[in-house]
Design a protein around this motif. Sequence first.
Motif, short mmCIF file in Angstrom:
data_model
loop_
_atom_site.label_atom_id
_atom_site.label_comp_id
_atom_site.label_asym_id
_atom_site.label_seq_id
_atom_site.Cartn_x
_atom_site.Cartn_y
_atom_site.Cartn_z
N TRP A 1 0.81 -1.21 0.00
CA TRP A 1 0.00 0.00 0.00
C TRP A 1 0.85 1.26 0.00
O TRP A 1 0.55 2.21 -0.70
N GLN A 2 1.94 1.27 0.75
CA GLN A 2 2.77 2.47 0.80
C GLN A 2 3.44 2.74 -0.54
O GLN A 2 3.54 3.89 -0.96
N THR B 1 0.97 4.48 -2.66
CA THR B 1 0.78 5.86 -2.22
C THR B 1 2.00 6.71 -2.58
O THR B 1 1.86 7.85 -3.01
N ARG C 1 -14.17 1.79 9.17
CA ARG C 1 -12.86 1.65 8.52
C ARG C 1 -12.77 2.33 7.17
O ARG C 1 -11.72 2.86 6.81
N LEU C 2 -13.85 2.30 6.42
CA LEU C 2 -13.85 2.96 5.12
C LEU C 2 -13.43 4.42 5.25
O LEU C 2 -12.54 4.90 4.55
N LEU D 1 -11.97 5.98 7.84
CA LEU D 1 -10.62 6.15 8.38
C LEU D 1 -9.56 5.84 7.33
O LEU D 1 -8.54 6.52 7.25
N ASN D 2 -9.81 4.83 6.50
CA ASN D 2 -8.85 4.49 5.45
C ASN D 2 -8.75 5.60 4.40
O ASN D 2 -7.65 5.93 3.95
N LEU D 3 -9.90 6.17 4.02
CA LEU D 3 -9.87 7.27 3.07
C LEU D 3 -9.06 8.45 3.63
O LEU D 3 -8.24 9.04 2.93
N GLN E 1 -6.79 8.33 6.00
CA GLN E 1 -5.39 7.94 6.17
C GLN E 1 -4.62 8.07 4.86
O GLN E 1 -3.46 8.50 4.85
N LYS E 2 -5.24 7.72 3.75
CA LYS E 2 -4.57 7.85 2.45
C LYS E 2 -4.23 9.31 2.17
O LYS E 2 -3.13 9.62 1.69
#
Length: 94
Positions: free
Chosen positions: A4-5, A8, A74-75, A77-79, A81-82
């Motif tokens: 994932w990183q 990004t 989580r959806l 928070l994930n958005l 976090q990205k």
Amino acid sequence: MDNWQDITDDRLVRPIHPGEVIADILNDLDINTGHFADILGVSNQTINEIINGQSSITVDIAIRLGKALGNGTRLWLNLQQKVNLWDALQSHKE
């Protein structure tokens, strides 16, 4: 697939702020920000700041959104976090 990183790190444009997703959902559901703020139990200003990308999704807001929209915490928070990770990586590139 890369981790994932790596995805990004290689991204050329900033990920979509979760506020844009909320704005699209409200538009699709034909709900105004004031009514949605009432549903979430927050101020209209809070919703407008999130939609305009001026405020981040907090854990509390993520819980409220997940319950109200039925798509989980989580959806959101994930958005967020990205976006946060991309912003941080950009500031370190300079």
